[in-house]
Design a protein around this motif. Structure first.
Motif, PDB file in Angstrom:
ATOM      1  N   TYR A  77       1.124  -1.306  -0.231  1.00  0.00           N
ATOM      2  CA  TYR A  77       0.027   0.162  -0.196  1.00  0.00           C
ATOM      3  C   TYR A  77       0.566   1.564  -0.088  1.00  0.00           C
ATOM      4  CZ  TYR A  77      -3.896  -2.346   0.510  1.00  0.00           C
ATOM      5  OH  TYR A  77      -5.661  -3.939   1.002  1.00  0.00           O
ATOM      6  N   TYR A  78       0.985   1.895  -0.964  1.00  0.00           N
ATOM      7  CA  TYR A  78       1.230   3.111  -1.592  1.00  0.00           C
ATOM      8  C   TYR A  78       0.797   4.226  -0.741  1.00  0.00           C
ATOM      9  CZ  TYR A  78       3.854   0.581  -4.046  1.00  0.00           C
ATOM     10  OH  TYR A  78       4.972  -0.876  -4.633  1.00  0.00           O
ATOM     11  N   CYS A  79       1.271   5.302   0.470  1.00  0.00           N
ATOM     12  CA  CYS A  79      -0.067   6.946  -0.129  1.00  0.00           C
ATOM     13  C   CYS A  79       0.659   7.771  -0.835  1.00  0.00           C
ATOM     14  CB  CYS A  79       0.817   7.474   1.017  1.00  0.00           C
ATOM     15  SG  CYS A  79       0.202   9.425   1.968  1.00  0.00           S
ATOM     16  N   ALA A  80      -0.472   8.244  -1.468  1.00  0.00           N
ATOM     17  CA  ALA A  80      -0.337   9.222  -2.376  1.00  0.00           C
ATOM     18  C   ALA A  80      -0.752  11.107  -2.144  1.00  0.00           C
ATOM     19  CB  ALA A  80      -0.542   9.077  -3.508  1.00  0.00           C
ATOM     20  N   ALA A  81      -0.511  11.763  -2.164  1.00  0.00           N
ATOM     21  CA  ALA A  81      -0.475  13.425  -2.814  1.00  0.00           C
ATOM     22  C   ALA A  81      -0.462  14.146  -3.721  1.00  0.00           C
ATOM     23  CB  ALA A  81      -0.245  14.693  -1.320  1.00  0.00           C
ATOM     24  N   ARG A  82      -1.485  15.172  -4.386  1.00  0.00           N
ATOM     25  CA  ARG A  82      -0.987  16.006  -5.232  1.00  0.00           C
ATOM     26  C   ARG A  82      -2.416  16.480  -4.591  1.00  0.00           C
ATOM     27  NH1 ARG A  82      -1.396  14.308 -11.898  1.00  0.00           N
ATOM     28  NH2 ARG A  82      -4.347  14.316 -10.890  1.00  0.00           N
ATOM     29  N   GLY A  83      -2.685  17.629  -5.831  1.00  0.00           N
ATOM     30  CA  GLY A  83      -2.974  18.435  -5.890  1.00  0.00           C
ATOM     31  C   GLY A  83      -4.061  19.425  -4.178  1.00  0.00           C
ATOM     32  N   HIS A  84      -5.705  19.062  -4.911  1.00  0.00           N
ATOM     33  CA  HIS A  84      -6.909  19.590  -3.420  1.00  0.00           C
ATOM     34  C   HIS A  84      -7.786  18.746  -3.455  1.00  0.00           C
ATOM     35  CE1 HIS A  84      -4.011  23.324  -2.982  1.00  0.00           C
ATOM     36  NE2 HIS A  84      -4.011  23.748  -4.101  1.00  0.00           N
ATOM     37  N   SER A  85      -8.230  18.100  -5.005  1.00  0.00           N
ATOM     38  CA  SER A  85      -9.147  17.526  -5.246  1.00  0.00           C
ATOM     39  C   SER A  85      -9.455  15.911  -5.215  1.00  0.00           C
ATOM     40  CB  SER A  85     -10.552  17.939  -6.040  1.00  0.00           C
ATOM     41  OG  SER A  85      -9.326  17.277  -7.049  1.00  0.00           O
ATOM     42  N   THR A  86     -10.571  15.039  -4.436  1.00  0.00           N
ATOM     43  CA  THR A  86     -10.230  13.492  -4.314  1.00  0.00           C
ATOM     44  C   THR A  86      -9.429  13.161  -6.344  1.00  0.00           C
ATOM     45  OG1 THR A  86     -12.548  13.692  -4.838  1.00  0.00           O
ATOM     46  CG2 THR A  86     -11.934  12.855  -2.963  1.00  0.00           C
ATOM     47  N   SER A  87     -10.365  14.108  -7.186  1.00  0.00           N
ATOM     48  CA  SER A  87      -9.748  13.413  -8.249  1.00  0.00           C
ATOM     49  C   SER A  87      -8.077  13.619  -8.730  1.00  0.00           C
ATOM     50  CB  SER A  87     -10.655  14.151  -9.759  1.00  0.00           C
ATOM     51  OG  SER A  87     -10.735  15.435  -9.223  1.00  0.00           O
ATOM     52  N   ASP A  88      -7.643  14.661  -7.943  1.00  0.00           N
ATOM     53  CA  ASP A  88      -6.213  14.251  -8.025  1.00  0.00           C
ATOM     54  C   ASP A  88      -5.877  14.169  -8.221  1.00  0.00           C
ATOM     55  OD1 ASP A  88      -6.431  18.028  -7.286  1.00  0.00           O
ATOM     56  OD2 ASP A  88      -6.562  17.090  -9.756  1.00  0.00           O
ATOM     57  N   ILE A  89      -6.061  13.014  -6.809  1.00  0.00           N
ATOM     58  CA  ILE A  89      -5.656  11.175  -6.610  1.00  0.00           C
ATOM     59  C   ILE A  89      -5.811  10.178  -7.083  1.00  0.00           C
ATOM     60  CG2 ILE A  89      -5.996   9.676  -4.510  1.00  0.00           C
ATOM     61  CD1 ILE A  89      -4.341  12.728  -4.326  1.00  0.00           C
ATOM     62  N   VAL A  90      -7.316  10.428  -7.500  1.00  0.00           N
ATOM     63  CA  VAL A  90      -7.661   9.737  -8.758  1.00  0.00           C
ATOM     64  C   VAL A  90      -7.267   8.914  -9.616  1.00  0.00           C
ATOM     65  CG1 VAL A  90      -9.923   8.776  -9.527  1.00  0.00           C
ATOM     66  CG2 VAL A  90     -10.370   9.456  -7.745  1.00  0.00           C
ATOM     67  N   THR A  91      -6.297  10.002 -10.773  1.00  0.00           N
ATOM     68  CA  THR A  91      -6.379  10.497 -11.298  1.00  0.00           C
ATOM     69  C   THR A  91      -4.476  10.413 -12.036  1.00  0.00           C
ATOM     70  OG1 THR A  91      -6.417  12.580 -11.500  1.00  0.00           O
ATOM     71  CG2 THR A  91      -8.111  11.250 -12.910  1.00  0.00           C
ATOM     72  N   MET A  92      -3.883  10.178 -10.254  1.00  0.00           N
ATOM     73  CA  MET A  92      -2.462  10.655 -10.302  1.00  0.00           C
ATOM     74  C   MET A  92      -1.976   8.518 -11.401  1.00  0.00           C
ATOM     75  SD  MET A  92      -1.017  11.523  -6.515  1.00  0.00           S
ATOM     76  CE  MET A  92       0.217  10.657  -6.680  1.00  0.00           C
ATOM     77  N   THR A  93      -1.139   9.152 -11.843  1.00  0.00           N
ATOM     78  CA  THR A  93      -0.311   7.688 -12.140  1.00  0.00           C
ATOM     79  C   THR A  93       1.534   7.988 -11.539  1.00  0.00           C
ATOM     80  OG1 THR A  93       0.424   8.918 -14.157  1.00  0.00           O
ATOM     81  CG2 THR A  93      -1.561   7.958 -14.996  1.00  0.00           C
ATOM     82  N   ASP A  94       2.498   9.082 -12.334  1.00  0.00           N
ATOM     83  CA  ASP A  94       4.085   8.734 -12.039  1.00  0.00           C
ATOM     84  C   ASP A  94       3.905  10.164 -11.132  1.00  0.00           C
ATOM     85  OD1 ASP A  94       4.651   6.918 -14.431  1.00  0.00           O
ATOM     86  OD2 ASP A  94       4.592   6.250 -12.584  1.00  0.00           O
TER      87      ASP A  94
END
Length: 124
Positions: free
Chosen positions: A93-110
């Motif tokens: 399991y990996y933690c991730a962070a980006r942007g401000h909204s949930t969609s910014d996480i859902v669409t994360m790739t690299d």
């Protein structure tokens, strides 16, 4: 750049629970965060996301009703409470962070920030 450190993985029997934590440092703290997982031989997949304020969450269908994502008031730590675990939840399991909204996480790739990963193993 935000630095992320996960903890809380381990071995649990099917039906059991685990809580993962992800501590964030660096700037900024008003950032959306989430969790992905990768099982052996499979691609990394999205699990859950929470927006910058904690007021919005989003889950993949397979974990709805079993997993809960939350963040502390300071916004520096995100949690993933995993209940009713199944063998198919076994993954890193990996933690991730980006942007401000949930969609910014859902669409994360690299892009964005990633933690080093924590192993979750569910035995049958």
């Amino acid at each position: 750049q935000v630095q992320l450190v996960e903890s809380g993985g381990g071995l649990v029997q099917a039906g059991g629970s685990l809580r993962l934590s992800c501590a964030a440092s660096g700037r900024p703290f008003s950032i959306a965060m989430g969790w992905f997982r990768q099982a052996p031989g499979k691609e990394r997949e999205f699990v859950a996301a929470i927006n910058w304020s904690g007021g919005s969450t989003y889950y993949t269908d397979s974990v709805k009703g079993r997993f809960t994502i939350s963040r502390d008031n300071a916004g520096t730590t995100v949690y993933l409470q995993m209940n009713s675990l199944k063998p198919e939840d076994t993954a890193v399991y990996y933690c991730a962070a980006r942007g401000h909204s949930t969609s910014d996480i859902v669409t994360m790739t690299d892009g964005g920030s990633w933690g080093q990963g924590t192993q979750v193993t569910v035995s049958s």
